[in-house]
Design an enzyme around this catalytic site. Structure first.
Site, PDB file in Angstrom:
ATOM      1  N   SER A 253      23.941  33.622  47.753  1.00  0.00           N
ATOM      2  CA  SER A 253      22.816  34.397  48.288  1.00  0.00           C
ATOM      3  C   SER A 253      21.502  33.637  48.074  1.00  0.00           C
ATOM      4  CB  SER A 253      22.832  35.763  47.592  1.00  0.00           C
ATOM      5  OG  SER A 253      21.932  36.650  48.152  1.00  0.00           O
TER       6      SER A 253
ATOM      7  N   ASP B 138      28.492  39.769  57.527  1.00  0.00           N
ATOM      8  CA  ASP B 138      27.585  39.804  56.369  1.00  0.00           C
ATOM      9  C   ASP B 138      26.214  40.256  56.880  1.00  0.00           C
ATOM     10  OD1 ASP B 138      25.888  39.366  54.281  1.00  0.00           O
ATOM     11  OD2 ASP B 138      26.565  37.316  53.860  1.00  0.00           O
TER      12      ASP B 138
ATOM     13  N   HIS C 265      28.975  40.408  51.803  1.00  0.00           N
ATOM     14  CA  HIS C 265      28.046  39.393  51.315  1.00  0.00           C
ATOM     15  C   HIS C 265      28.529  38.706  50.043  1.00  0.00           C
ATOM     16  CE1 HIS C 265      24.278  37.357  50.931  1.00  0.00           C
ATOM     17  NE2 HIS C 265      23.958  37.961  49.800  1.00  0.00           N
TER      18      HIS C 265
END
Lengths: 374, 261
Positions: free
Chosen positions: B93, B215, B243
């Protein structure tokens, strides 16, 4: 009803919502209660993506917090979020979520039990807002207090300098030989005003230090100069109030453990008070007495007695009796007197009758530790 | 000092070192399944950013961690303290971008950069669609205001045994994602409002981008944008949705990283 039908009825009509979501994110079971809360039927929602029930912000929270938690600990309890109902309305819920797993730890489904929480959410929101408001208010107060403190300190300092120039100017003018009687009277009035202004400034500075800062700070010692300091104060007031009689009877034959400048300030404030409120035709009596344990300093005037209802609040800051409408000070004089008394471990009190009004300070002659040494 | 502050955990052995960095939301436990699976062939390093997990909260200040570069600086400090060279940085991320910044600032530390679900900018801007608007970020933060997720219980925790996932050991309910609400707020701002698009062409490390399908935080076209802007990068779409493939499909992530290295 058969047991199976009863179970089915319990699932559908339970007073809470149920959803089961497959690993791909589609709703595979949903009960009637929940569907109705969302303004839909179970058939409307079957096989639709669960995330369509979440707002964009809700999806972000779900992806970044709830799903990782579900994977790591298998459940998330008491989580509060909104689902989107018919026509994009938001319905608040409290939910428990669990992850159903196969033998290898793979996800079989996600199960949700949901309670509608409109009132509870409102309550929590109110609490949150109240806390935020309180925190903001405290911070504002802190800033204001700081600013006020600085403002008063700067103001007091800056006011004193021009005042000193005015006072010395008056003194020089008074030495001239060409003054008329009227000039002298005017100069005397000016001296009085300047003197009063000086006191007001001092009071305000003390208030700032005393109530906004760390309290009155004393520099106590076994004072050898107390009679001189008190004598000077009486002299100054006499100069500032020509035409008034001030008798002083200062019997200080031993040392007193005190901050003599502060005790001088206390006397000065009490005298100023006596001049303002006392009968101008009568005298003012200052008396100081000492015994082994106690130092007493009193100031007596012969004005009207102080009404009982005013007496209680006399020593509060910014208190101004409505005895007479005059251009008095800020109502800080007696407050500071009282603070000085307290800081010395003593107290200031008042007796007021038709026979006269007497303010007096009673304080220990020696502080405890000093007494032990002596 | 920095190793304690960032709760740095080092284990496993091998010729190369993998540094795993968690993303927005939770802590280093996000990487446990992958790190554990690779520890017999690599030396692995896990850590928590200041303000998260078991890091030293007292080291946190809003103005000290106001940009992604501030977090990258900590990564560099940790790597220097561990005397890493030619290591592999694996960032999930927002950490994909923190890793990019760290590798630009200190090119000697990391030869390889693995980005899992990267996004250089989460906002919409002209032709670029990062996915979100400030109002939507604010709405997520509201969710965190209403759900401290274990934060308030952190001091008086209910201990739970992870009988079905023993590798996690005993740990506190929700504690993986328990974050001081103010830190969560600050980090959300830093994460979602930072624009790293200009930095991508400066990345010189060998880069692998791992992309999930479906995602919503870092959609596929954003991953493709990262791929197009980092010269020589490899782009791989995993058969995993959401995610967090490091949690939902650790085997695939492990296999993809090893194939790339």
């Amino acid at each position: 009803m058969s047991a199976r039908a009863d179970l089915f009825d319990l699932f559908n009509e339970a007073p809470c919502g149920f959803i089961s979501v497959c690993p791909k994110g589609l709703i595979v079971r949903i009960n009637r209660t929940l569907a109705e809360w969302l303004g839909k039927t179970p058939e409307d929602l079957m096989d639709t993506p669960f995330r369509d029930l979440l707002s964009v912000g809700g999806r972000m929270a779900y992806e970044t917090h709830i799903r990782p938690l579900l994977r790591m600990q298998g459940f998330v309890h008491e989580v509060s979020f909104d689902l989107l109902g018919a026509e994009e309305t938001r319905v608040p819920f409290i939910a428990n979520v669990s992850e159903r797993r196969d033998a290898d730890g793979g996800v079989l489904s996600y199960r949700f039990a949901l309670f509608k929480s409109q009132d509870r959410r409102l309550y929590e929101k109110t609490l949150l807002e109240a806390r935020k408001a309180a925190e903001a208010e405290v911070e504002r107060e802190r800033q204001t207090a700081l600013l006020r403190d600085q403002f008063i300190a700067v103001l007091g300092h800056d006011l004193r300098n021009p005042l000193a120039a005015i006072v010395s100017g008056i003194r020089i003018m008074k030495r001239r030989s060409t003054l008329t009687e009227r000039d002298i009277m005017m100069l005397d009035e000016m001296t009085k005003s300047a003197w009063r202004a000086e006191h007001l400034i001092k009071d305000v500075l003390d208030l700032a230090r005393g109530t906004l800062g760390d309290g009155l700070v004393l520099q106590c010692e076994l004072a050898t100069n107390l009679p001189e300091v008190l004598g000077q104060v009486v002299e100054e007031i006499r100069l500032g109030a020509p035409g008034r009689t001030i008798n002083a009877d200062l019997n200080i034959d031993r040392h007193v453990f005190c901050d003599s400048e502060r005790v001088g300030q206390l006397l000065s404030n009490l005298l100023a008070n006596a001049i303002t409120h006392g009968d101008p035709a009568r005298e003012i009596n200052v008396s100081a007495t000492l015994d082994d344990d106690l130092f007493t300093l009193s100031v007596e005037n012969f004005g009207d007695p102080i009404p009982d209802d005013l007496r209680e609040n006399l020593f509060q800051p910014f208190f101004r009796g409505n005895v007479r409408e005059r251009r008095e000070g800020l109502g800080l004089g007696l407050f500071i007197v009282s603070e000085i008394g307290k800081a010395h471990g003593g107290q200031v009190a008042v007796d007021s009758t038709d026979q006269g009004t007497r303010f007096y300070l009673k304080m220990p002659r020696l502080a405890k530790e000093t007494a032990a040494e002596a | 000092m920095i190793l304690e502050q960032n709760n740095v955990q080092t284990y496993g052995s091998g010729a190369r070192t993998l540094v795993f960095a968690h993303g927005y939301g939770c802590d280093q436990n996000m990487w446990r399944p992958v790190a554990d699976a690779m520890a017999d062939r690599y030396r692995v390093v896990l850590f928590d950013y200041i303000g998260f997990g078991q890091s030293d909260l007292s080291a946190y200040a809003s103005d000290k961690y106001a940009t992604l570069q501030d977090y990258a600086t900590d990564v560099i400090k940790i790597a220097r303290e561990l005397e890493l060279q030619n290591a592999v940085f694996v960032g999930h991320s927002v950490s994909a971008m923190i890793g990019a910044l760290a590798s630009i600032s200190a090119p000697d530390l990391f030869d390889d950069l693995i980005m899992v679900g990267p996004s250089p900018y989460y906002m919409k801007d002209g032709d670029y669609n990062g996915g979100f608007s400030p109002a939507e970020i604010e709405e997520m933060l509201e969710f965190l205001d209403h759900n401290h997720l274990g934060w308030s219980q952190a001091m008086a925790p209910a201990i739970m045994g992870n009988t079905d996932r023993p590798e996690l050991g005993e740990t506190l309910t929700n504690s993986f994602c328990a974050t001081d609400p103010q830190v969560a707020r600050d980090f959300a701002k830093v994460t979602f409002l930072s624009d790293c698009r200009d930095k991508l062409p400066e990345v010189k490390a060998r880069t692998l981008i791992l992309q999930c399908v479906d995602d919503i935080i870092a959609p596929e076209h954003v991953g493709a944008y990262v791929h197009a802007n980092i010269a020589g990068s490899t782009f791989k779409v995993l058969d995993a949705s959401g995610h967090c493939p490091n949690l939902s499909a650790p085997h695939q992530v492990t296999a993809a990283i090893e194939a790339f290295l």
